[in-house]
Scaffold this motif. Structure first.
Motif, short mmCIF file in Angstrom:
data_model
loop_
_atom_site.label_atom_id
_atom_site.label_comp_id
_atom_site.label_asym_id
_atom_site.label_seq_id
_atom_site.Cartn_x
_atom_site.Cartn_y
_atom_site.Cartn_z
N CYS A 1 0.87 -1.18 0.00
CA CYS A 1 0.00 0.00 0.00
C CYS A 1 0.90 1.22 0.00
CB CYS A 1 -0.90 0.01 1.24
SG CYS A 1 -1.86 1.53 1.40
N CYS B 1 -2.93 0.74 9.47
CA CYS B 1 -3.93 1.74 9.87
C CYS B 1 -5.33 1.18 9.87
CB CYS B 1 -3.88 2.95 8.95
SG CYS B 1 -4.48 2.58 7.30
N GLY C 1 -3.74 -3.37 6.48
CA GLY C 1 -2.51 -2.65 6.78
C GLY C 1 -2.53 -2.10 8.19
N ARG D 1 -7.17 0.73 7.44
CA ARG D 1 -8.02 1.37 6.43
C ARG D 1 -7.96 0.63 5.09
NH1 ARG D 1 -7.20 6.79 4.87
NH2 ARG D 1 -4.97 6.42 4.97
N TYR D 2 -6.83 0.00 4.80
CA TYR D 2 -6.66 -0.70 3.54
C TYR D 2 -6.41 -2.18 3.81
CZ TYR D 2 -6.14 3.81 1.21
OH TYR D 2 -6.36 5.08 0.73
N CYS E 1 0.32 5.99 2.22
CA CYS E 1 0.96 6.86 3.21
C CYS E 1 2.42 6.44 3.31
CB CYS E 1 0.23 6.81 4.56
SG CYS E 1 0.85 5.58 5.71
N PRO F 1 -0.02 5.30 11.16
CA PRO F 1 0.88 5.18 12.32
C PRO F 1 2.16 5.99 12.20
CG PRO F 1 0.84 3.14 11.04
CD PRO F 1 -0.10 4.06 10.38
N LEU G 1 4.02 2.64 3.90
CA LEU G 1 4.23 1.68 2.79
C LEU G 1 4.12 0.22 3.26
CD1 LEU G 1 7.20 3.46 0.96
CD2 LEU G 1 4.77 3.56 0.40
N CYS G 2 3.00 -0.13 3.83
CA CYS G 2 2.80 -1.50 4.33
C CYS G 2 2.81 -2.52 3.19
CB CYS G 2 1.42 -1.62 4.99
SG CYS G 2 1.16 -0.60 6.42
#
Ligand code: SF4
Length: 528
Positions: A29, A46, A44, A48-49, A32, A447, A35-36
């Motif tokens: 991802c 956060c 991820g 969110r994804y 942000c 995060p 970069l997970c």
């Protein structure tokens, strides 16, 4: 959330970014700087994804607002109306695409996830939406209470970490400033995380426990009464002690000889106050401790506290000196009351001019009840404050300063989850928004740590072209709504949304409609 996808544990236990390579089917991802790498079926850091069958999915539904048909009309659930939606609705400015769940512009040079065209009274408009990542953000909290929460500049803690400070006392309220880039990024990792979680909870309408150094513990929740040291606050003050004297002097005249309204800031005394003078109230020889400011107005009669009028006084007589024997008289009637009317006591002087407490006479009960009745309910107010920085502005135009100028010139309207904002004058796009006017759970986090907040910019299509906007990325609103019928999700190539399409909610009728023509929006700044 798509079926089969496991949402991560609550944020405190959220998995750290997966660092394995993409070879194990994890996908990266890039919404942000974290970069997970996200494994299949996982989310991820956060939350969110997620990775759903190899696709990066924005998990929360994308929220669009539908305008209430008429202001004041009871809201109609969208789904009832949507069954016979024929596509004409979207061309008349009755549906507004918010940034809630829209996805983020990152890295900065990419266009915003959604740039939506619409028509308002025959004028082509465009709304640019993105979930902004705000490292420069915080909340201003107004707590309606007379009780002293803590000295100005005292640290405010959450989870044991300093997350902000006490700022000024306002009329009947005390203000906290929480968050800001220094607490998010300038301290320890735990300070940053605690600050981010506190802001997230407050902005999403959840209750937060705060402790003020040298002061009170307070539970704060937007739109709810504060709880100070375990006691729920009921009402805010009717006014300062002096104002209370002015407001009620006439109702006391003739029924009592002296009134003292006890207040941590300005204690009022009827016989000395201008209101009492004009009514002809006789001098009583009363003597107050503290510093006399002007006739009938005293500062610092006691220490700040959580008792009478925000002082530490439990016995109101402790703020009085001896009565002047040349002016006072036996039988003198004295009412002492706090600024909320919660505390009151009635005294009469004995032959030695010493006050003795007696039951409040019926003819004074009404005035005390009226003080209480004039006090508004005590609430906590939470204003999100953020600065729209590089990624946000670059997602709107390749020449970001033009967006700033366009906002300043009132060519571009800024909204936060479709709700009105106050944009600070001066440089940049620094704005404040009342979180209770926004759809619930409109905020997220990453995060780094930073808060994720929705922001929308609405302007005429022609003005958008003039400021160097991404015209080639403008798409009609119908392209989003179409996905409700199961067609291809129309989101940015980087990620997809739940194929059920956006979530419709009815706009609050007391919010200005974000697509309203300028003339219909109160206090719109006119172009200079
Ligand atoms: S923290 Fe969230 S937004 Fe950032 S890279 Fe990870 S999943 Fe994406």
């Amino acid at each position: 959330m798509p079926k089969g996808l496991t949402r991560a544990a609550p944020k405190k236990d959220a998995p750290k970014a997966v660092t394995k390579s993409a070879a194990d089917d994890a996908i990266r991802c890039d919404a942000c700087p974290v970069l997970c790498y996200i494994k299949p079926g996982r989310t991820g850091s956060c939350d969110r994804y997620g990775n759903h069958e190899g696709k990066l999915v924005r998990l929360d539904p994308h929220v669009v607002l539908d305008r209430a048909v008429e202001r004041g009309e009871s809201v109609v659930p969208f789904l009832e109306r949507s069954r016979d939606w024929d596509g004409t609705l979207v061309s008349h400015g009755e549906t507004f695409v918010t940034a809630i769940g829209a996805g983020t512009t990152y890295p900065d040079y990419k266009p915003a996830p959604f740039i939506i065209s619409s028509q308002v009274e025959g004028v082509d408009m465009v709304t640019v939406v993105t979930e902004g990542i705000f490292s420069y953000c915080g909340v201003k909290v107004k707590i309606d209470t007379d009780r002293h929460l803590g000295a100005e500049c005292s640290a405010v803690r959450a989870q044991g970490e300093v997350v902000g400070h006490v700022t000024t006392s306002e009329y009947g309220s005390q203000m906290l400033s929480l968050g800001g880039v220094r607490h998010l990024t300038g301290g320890s990792r735990h300070e940053g995380t605690a600050t981010c979680e506190t802001l997230l909870d407050l902005c999403n309408g959840n209750a937060v426990d705060l402790k003020i150094d040298g002061g009170a513990s307070v539970v704060v929740q937007a739109g709810k009464p504060p709880v100070v040291d375990g006691v729920q606050e009921e009402r805010m003050r009717v006014g300062c002690g002096s104002a209370t004297i002015g407001m009620f002097a006439k109702q006391w005249f003739g029924k009592v000889d002296e009134v003292v309204v006890v207040d941590d800031h300005i204690t009022g005394v009827l016989s000395e106050h201008q209101a009492g003078k004009l009514l002809g109230v006789r001098e009583t020889g009363i003597k107050l401790k503290g510093r006399r400011s002007t006739p009938g107005r005293y500062f610092q009669v006691a220490e700040p506290g959580t008792s009478w009028g925000g002082t530490d006084v439990d016995d109101p007589l402790t703020i009085l000196g001896k009565f002047n024997s040349k002016k006072a008289w036996p039988g003198l009637r004295l009412l002492m009351v706090s600024t909320t009317g919660e505390q009151h006591a009635y005294f009469e002087l004995d032959d030695d001019l010493r006050p003795h407490e007696k039951e409040l006479p019926p003819h004074l009960r009404e005035s005390v009840a009226r003080i209480k009745g004039n006090c508004e309910p005590a609430l906590c107010t939470v204003l999100f404050m953020g600065g729209a920085g590089g990624s946000l502005r670059a997602g709107v135009t390749e020449n970001p300063v033009k967006l700033t100028h366009s906002v300043r010139d009132a060519l571009t309207r800024v909204t936060c989850g479709g709700s009105p904002v106050y944009v600070w004058p001066g440089g940049g796009i620094t704005f404040m928004a009342d979180v209770t006017r926004m759809p619930r759970n409109a905020f997220g986090y990453v995060p780094t740590p930073a808060l994720v907040a929705p922001i929308e910019f609405t302007l005429k299509l022609a003005d958008y072209a003039a400021l160097g906007g991404y015209i080639e990325n403008v798409r009609p609103l119908s392209s989003i709504l179409r996905s409700r019928a199961g067609s291809e999700p129309p989101a940015r190539d980087q990620f997809v949304h739940d194929a059920k399409g956006p979530r419709h909610i009815t706009a609050r009728p007391d919010n200005p409609w974000p697509l309203a023509a300028e003339k219909d929006v109160p206090n719109t700044r006119k172009k200079k």
